[in-house]
Design a protein around this motif. Structure first.
Motif, PDB file in Angstrom:
ATOM      1  N   MET A   1     -36.780  -3.677 -29.772  1.00 25.64           N
ATOM      2  CA  MET A   1     -35.440  -3.320 -29.358  1.00 25.64           C
ATOM      3  C   MET A   1     -35.378  -1.839 -28.984  1.00 25.64           C
ATOM      4  N   ALA A   2     -36.184  -1.018 -29.642  1.00 25.91           N
ATOM      5  CA  ALA A   2     -36.158   0.424 -29.379  1.00 25.91           C
ATOM      6  C   ALA A   2     -36.542   0.729 -27.934  1.00 25.91           C
ATOM      7  N   GLN A   3     -37.520   0.002 -27.390  1.00 27.81           N
ATOM      8  CA  GLN A   3     -37.920   0.216 -25.995  1.00 27.81           C
ATOM      9  C   GLN A   3     -36.767  -0.092 -25.048  1.00 27.81           C
ATOM     10  N   LEU A   4     -36.081  -1.203 -25.297  1.00 29.79           N
ATOM     11  CA  LEU A   4     -34.965  -1.588 -24.450  1.00 29.79           C
ATOM     12  C   LEU A   4     -33.828  -0.579 -24.571  1.00 29.79           C
ATOM     13  N   LEU A   5     -33.531  -0.130 -25.772  1.00 31.54           N
ATOM     14  CA  LEU A   5     -32.476   0.849 -25.971  1.00 31.54           C
ATOM     15  C   LEU A   5     -32.776   2.129 -25.195  1.00 31.54           C
ATOM     16  N   ASP A   6     -34.000   2.593 -25.272  1.00 35.51           N
ATOM     17  CA  ASP A   6     -34.398   3.804 -24.562  1.00 35.51           C
ATOM     18  C   ASP A   6     -34.226   3.627 -23.049  1.00 35.51           C
ATOM     19  N   LEU A   7     -34.664   2.501 -22.525  1.00 36.54           N
ATOM     20  CA  LEU A   7     -34.546   2.266 -21.087  1.00 36.54           C
ATOM     21  C   LEU A   7     -33.093   2.085 -20.653  1.00 36.54           C
TER      22      LEU A   7
END
Length: 120
Positions: A1-7
């Protein structure tokens, strides 16, 4: 989820997101590498993949990065948990949300709300 949040914070919106409620190595790998591997069968667009752990409580997960997205929920830990995840994701306002239980295909559309279809 962290990758998606960052993007998402950078303005990126994937074509859709798949949420896997399973701890298998296959889903862990997919969740770690999705932004490096476009979906060839969908014209090379990115599909976000999120893997949930069995200790994650559906009501406590921050699903806000899924707001406005098409979301496919694959729950492999039982119908009750799948319904809890479906309700938690639905509260964040996805464009579309689909999840399958042993008895029902649940679909939420932002424009029309919930649709429940019997699963034969």
């Amino acid at each position: 989820m962290a990758q998606l949040l960052d993007l998402r914070r950078k303005g990126f919106k994937p074509a859709c997101a798949c949420v896997y409620d399973d701890s298998s190595d296959l889903f862990k790998e997919a969740a770690q590498t999705w932004r490096k591997a476009p979906n060839r069968s969908a014209g090379g667009v990115l599909h976000a993949r999120i893997q949930l752990d069995e200790t994650d409580l559906p009501e406590r997960i921050d699903f806000r990065p899924l707001t406005g997205l098409e979301v496919h929920l694959l729950g492999f830990r039982g119908d009750e948990r799948t319904v809890r995840l479906y309700e938690a994701i639905k509260r964040t306002g996805p464009q579309l949300l689909a999840a399958l239980t042993t008895t029902t295909l649940m679909i939420f559309k932002k424009e029309t709300g919930d649709e429940l279809h019997p699963n034969p």
